[in-house]
Design an enzyme around this catalytic site. Sequence first.
Site, PDB file in Angstrom:
ATOM      1  N   HIS A   1       1.958  -0.166   3.601  1.00  0.00           N
ATOM      2  CA  HIS A   1       1.950   0.101   2.163  1.00  0.00           C
ATOM      3  C   HIS A   1       1.245   1.434   1.930  1.00  0.00           C
ATOM      4  CE1 HIS A   1       1.278  -0.208  -2.135  1.00  0.00           C
ATOM      5  NE2 HIS A   1       2.138  -1.200  -2.156  1.00  0.00           N
TER       6      HIS A   1
ATOM      7  N   LYS B   1       3.717 -12.482  -6.742  1.00  0.00           N
ATOM      8  CA  LYS B   1       2.963 -12.210  -7.967  1.00  0.00           C
ATOM      9  C   LYS B   1       2.527 -13.555  -8.571  1.00  0.00           C
ATOM     10  CE  LYS B   1       4.347  -7.791  -7.852  1.00  0.00           C
ATOM     11  NZ  LYS B   1       3.482  -6.643  -7.650  1.00  0.00           N
TER      12      LYS B   1
END
Length: 466
Positions: free
Chosen positions: A284, A165
């Site tokens: 994902h 992130k």
Amino acid sequence: VGFKAGVKEYKLTYYTPEYETKDTDILAAFRVTPQPGVPPEEAGAAVAAESSTGTWTTVWTDGLTSLDRYKGRCYNIEPVLGETDQYICYVAYPLDLFEEGSVTNMFTSIVGNVFGFKALRALRLEDLRIPPAYIKTFQGPPHGIQSERDKLNKYGRPLLGCTIKPKLGLSAKNYGRACYECLRGGLDFTKDDENVNSQPFMRWRDRFLFCAEAIYKSQAETGEIKGHYLNATAGTCEEMIKRAVFARELGVPIVMHDYLTGGFTANTSLAHYCRDNGLLLHIHRAMHAVIDRQKNHGMHFRVLAKALRLSGGDHIHSGTVVGKLEGERDITLGFVDLLRDDFVEQDRSRGIYFTQDWVSLPGVIPVASGGIHVWHMPALTEIFGDDSVLQFGGGTLGHPWGNAPGAVANRVAVEACVQARNEGRDLAAEGNEIIREASKWSPELAAACEVWKAIKFEFRAVDTLD
């Protein structure tokens, strides 16, 4: 035989309660909400018809084939407990309706058209039974759980990951630096976020190069095998394979794909490439909640999970039970078993409508990710066991001292939980105490415990059992 034109009720042809299912049939459990005035038998038969051989009127070409051989059949209907207008309709499809080795074709047939049907207020596919005869036409996961452990030389504990992130905006070099810090601190994997593809601020080739550098440098320092899920998802299949080829040339162990937005055809192609070239494949599930979140319409995630095991992937995100994303414990563990185990018995208390035999198709490792931190470690270790990846994004990078100490805190916590479990302690009852004890000799863990001691995501799950 004279052809009789006109419209007749679906249930006259497609509702067959006397039918005995075959071992080769694909079985589906649909949650059907008929429009007012439509009887459940007609609604269930309509689903069977419109997802197999039927159309709204009798056609003369029906006489040119054997409908009895090819039609889907609604063979059982149960009212849903606690609901006045919902029914579970069971439909059996003959295997000849489906192309071998194609998840795309399976879904196009079973859920492609019928969900817009006017006679239904809502429709949800709750579960599928895939027969062994059909499973054997799929390659499945590129490697599977045991092969992955052997490649990575990591045994007896859950694997640890971290999503880098901020997910968008970092340059390739800063991104690689963040990966290196996490891997050096003790994580097994770092991860591209699902929407990191190849944007103006960080092109894919630059990212791959800097992440490979992070992997090799951290491996040299720690003596452990490391990986970074390089997201190969792209706008075309050709570009996706090009990125996977480059990853293989760099010698990294794993690539990644967004299987729902990328599509099952692309995913299966990538899975075949990964098996042929020794790459692990992380999956994902971006976009899954668009399909699976509503309780009465769409498709349950256990169906998407089964489809992924057929199409191919070594890891897939599966919710956490304890973090920020949706997932009730029994339901989550139901599809986690469907991902990992070779044989899963029918168990309605966990949402498993059919007994599923995977006939030695490799298993998929569930990935717990989303709003989890060190205080969750005992619960995660107990719920998911060793064959899982526990992924802490903010729970690593949000550490007050930085990425590497954040990674150290997570590694110490997981090792402490595994040791406590192996000594016979009860992780559910003693979890907080186990983490507190470990934090006495790990300042990194102590700092993490202090930061997140009061964080909870307390909302009721939407996806509950009836």
